[in-house]
Structures are given as structure tokens and as C-alpha cells.
Motif scaffolding. Structure first.
Motif, short mmCIF file in Angstrom:
data_model
loop_
_atom_site.label_atom_id
_atom_site.label_comp_id
_atom_site.label_asym_id
_atom_site.label_seq_id
_atom_site.Cartn_x
_atom_site.Cartn_y
_atom_site.Cartn_z
N PHE A 48 1.02 -1.13 -0.43
CA PHE A 48 0.26 0.74 -0.28
C PHE A 48 0.56 1.25 0.37
N ALA A 49 -0.02 1.61 -0.74
CA ALA A 49 1.08 3.75 -0.91
C ALA A 49 1.17 4.59 0.05
N ARG A 50 1.38 5.34 1.07
CA ARG A 50 0.90 6.23 1.59
C ARG A 50 -0.44 6.55 1.53
N MET A 51 -0.77 6.57 2.55
CA MET A 51 -2.34 7.57 2.36
C MET A 51 -1.68 8.70 1.97
N GLU A 52 -2.82 9.18 0.98
CA GLU A 52 -3.01 10.76 0.53
C GLU A 52 -3.72 11.50 1.41
N GLU A 53 -3.63 12.55 1.72
CA GLU A 53 -4.32 13.71 2.29
C GLU A 53 -5.62 13.67 1.63
N ILE A 54 -6.67 12.63 2.63
CA ILE A 54 -8.16 14.21 2.14
C ILE A 54 -8.43 15.41 2.26
N PRO A 55 -8.69 16.10 1.20
CA PRO A 55 -9.01 16.92 1.30
C PRO A 55 -9.64 17.85 2.50
N THR A 56 -9.39 19.12 2.48
CA THR A 56 -10.71 19.76 3.92
C THR A 56 -10.44 20.77 3.46
N ASP A 57 -12.03 21.41 4.06
CA ASP A 57 -12.34 23.19 4.28
C ASP A 57 -11.11 23.33 4.85
N GLU A 58 -11.53 23.18 5.82
CA GLU A 58 -10.39 23.20 7.53
C GLU A 58 -9.35 25.01 6.47
N HIS A 59 -9.63 26.02 7.94
CA HIS A 59 -8.42 26.60 8.01
C HIS A 59 -8.00 27.21 8.67
N HIS A 60 -6.06 26.54 9.72
CA HIS A 60 -6.13 27.25 11.05
C HIS A 60 -4.91 28.13 10.55
N PRO A 61 -5.09 29.58 11.07
CA PRO A 61 -4.17 30.25 11.16
C PRO A 61 -2.81 30.00 11.38
N ASP A 62 -3.25 29.64 13.07
CA ASP A 62 -2.18 29.20 13.69
C ASP A 62 -1.48 27.88 13.28
N THR A 63 -0.03 27.75 12.91
CA THR A 63 1.16 26.94 12.07
C THR A 63 0.71 25.36 13.48
N GLU A 64 1.37 25.85 14.22
CA GLU A 64 1.23 24.89 15.24
C GLU A 64 0.62 23.92 15.28
N LEU A 65 -0.58 24.86 16.13
CA LEU A 65 -2.17 23.74 15.70
C LEU A 65 -2.45 23.10 14.43
N GLN A 66 -1.97 23.87 13.29
CA GLN A 66 -2.44 23.43 12.05
C GLN A 66 -1.27 21.99 11.81
N VAL A 67 -0.22 21.85 12.21
CA VAL A 67 1.03 20.63 11.84
C VAL A 67 0.24 19.71 13.38
N MET A 68 0.04 19.59 14.41
CA MET A 68 -0.61 19.17 15.61
C MET A 68 -2.16 17.91 14.63
N LEU A 69 -2.80 19.32 14.11
CA LEU A 69 -4.09 18.70 13.37
C LEU A 69 -4.06 17.59 12.84
N GLU A 70 -2.84 17.96 11.76
CA GLU A 70 -2.68 17.36 10.47
C GLU A 70 -2.22 16.13 11.03
N TRP A 71 -1.04 16.41 12.65
CA TRP A 71 -0.66 14.77 12.94
C TRP A 71 -1.48 14.03 13.59
N ARG A 72 -2.28 14.63 14.20
CA ARG A 72 -3.87 13.80 14.94
C ARG A 72 -4.27 12.77 13.72
N ASN A 73 -4.31 13.73 12.58
CA ASN A 73 -6.44 13.36 11.71
C ASN A 73 -4.74 12.14 10.75
N GLU A 74 -3.20 12.43 10.69
CA GLU A 74 -3.01 11.05 9.92
C GLU A 74 -2.63 9.86 10.50
N ARG A 75 -2.49 10.24 12.40
CA ARG A 75 -2.04 8.87 13.64
C ARG A 75 -3.70 8.02 13.26
N LEU A 76 -5.24 9.02 13.03
CA LEU A 76 -5.89 8.54 13.50
C LEU A 76 -6.78 7.89 12.01
#
Length: 179
Positions: A89-117
Motif C-alpha cells: 500500500f502506498a502512503r495514504m494521500e491527504e484527504i482534502p478539507t475545507d478547514e483553515h487554521h491560522p496558527d501554524t503549530e496548531l495546524q501541524v498538530m491537527l494534521e499529525w493527529r488526523n494522520e495517526r487516526l
């Protein structure tokens, strides 16, 4: 739109694809774990819908009807032997979302959590992955899931419970391994 499809109007098919394409692709991707297979399943869904639009009894049930076709296409792909057995299996592609968070650190944490999930959801057996996807990502009710999957509501509840337990075990195991 439905009347246009019944009249075999390609513009109506294009409008249908634009309206439901992303929704069905996200669903199929979460179920199949492979972007190409998901795209093919969605394409098959639209072809089937165009050919069998006469079977749609109530126009307001269009989204539900398309979802059921997509689920059946995904199930068929899961059953068939194919390239997925030859290549890892190839690495999972990112699922497009409409969410936008101005805080870069928060965005990175959300992406990491969503990737793990997402990775954990993809490791579930198909029957659990299916109900988890439909319940949490597509926000369908237990009754709707039972209808779409042609199963009993109690079966859906049991699969959700078992799927959640398996997800918890996978995520806890991952945390323990990191320590």
C-alpha cells in the motif's frame, strides 16, 4: 437534475459529479485505503447511477442512493484480487478539507493527529472501517448505515463498538511503542 439524468443528459451527469464527487471520493478513499481504487469506485458509481437512474424511487434520496452504490463498489473492490496484492500500500494521500487554521503549530498538530487516526482507521478490518467511516466521517445515523450496508441496526452498533475498541488499542499500542 434527476430528470435530466433520466433523459440521458450528459450535462446533468456532469452536475451530479460536481455535486457529489468529493463526498463519494472521500468515502471511498476511507474505505479502500487507496486513492486510485477510490477514484475508480467513484467513477463506477457514477456510471452505474447514470445507467440505472430509473431505479431511484424518490429524488430526495439521491445522495443516499449514490452512497449505497459507492459502498457496494468498494465492497466489490475489497473482494477482488488485484494489484493491491502485488504491491505494498502506498502512503495514504491527504484527504482534502475545507478547514483553515491560522496558527501554524496548531495546524501541524491537527494534521499529525488526523494522520495517526487515519492510519489507525485504515488498519481496521473492512467491516469496522466501513461503519466508522460512515458514522464519523459521513455523519450518517445508525439507521442510515444499516440501510446502506443492508445490515441490522444492532449489527451496526456492535461493529461501531468493536471498531472503536480496536482503534483505541491501536492508538494506545502506538503510544506505548513510542515510549
Amino acid at each position: 437534475m434527476v430528470q435530466g439524468l433520466k433523459n440521458r443528459d450528459e450535462a446533468a451527469l456532469q452536475a451530479l459529479m460536481e455535486q457529489y464527487g468529493d463526498y463519494l471520493l472521500r468515502t471511498a478513499f476511507l474505505l479502500l485505503k487507496d486513492l486510485q481504487a477510490a477514484e475508480e469506485a467513484v467513477q463506477d458509481t457514477f456510471i452505474t447511477a447514470f445507467r440505472k437512474i430509473e431505479q431511484l424511487r424518490e429524488e430526495e434520496q439521491l445522495k443516499s442512493w449514490l452512497t449505497r452504490i459507492a459502498i457496494n463498489r468498494c465492497r466489490m473492490r475489497q473482494r477482488t484480487w488485484g494489484w493491491r496484492n502485488l504491491l505494498p500500500f502506498a502512503r495514504m494521500e491527504e484527504i482534502p478539507t475545507d478547514e483553515h487554521h491560522p496558527d501554524t503549530e496548531l495546524q501541524v498538530m491537527l494534521e499529525w493527529r488526523n494522520e495517526r487516526l487515519s492510519d489507525a482507521v485504515h488498519r481496521l478490518d473492512y467491516i469496522y472501517r466501513e461503519v466508522i467511516t460512515l458514522y464519523y466521517y459521513n455523519e450518517l445515523s445508525i439507521r442510515e448505515i444499516a440501510t446502506h450496508t443492508a445490515t441490522n441496526e444492532n449489527t451496526v452498533k456492535a461493529r461501531l463498538t468493536r471498531g472503536r475498541l480496536q482503534l483505541r488499542k491501536l492508538l494506545v499500542k502506538e503510544e506505548v511503542l513510542k515510549l
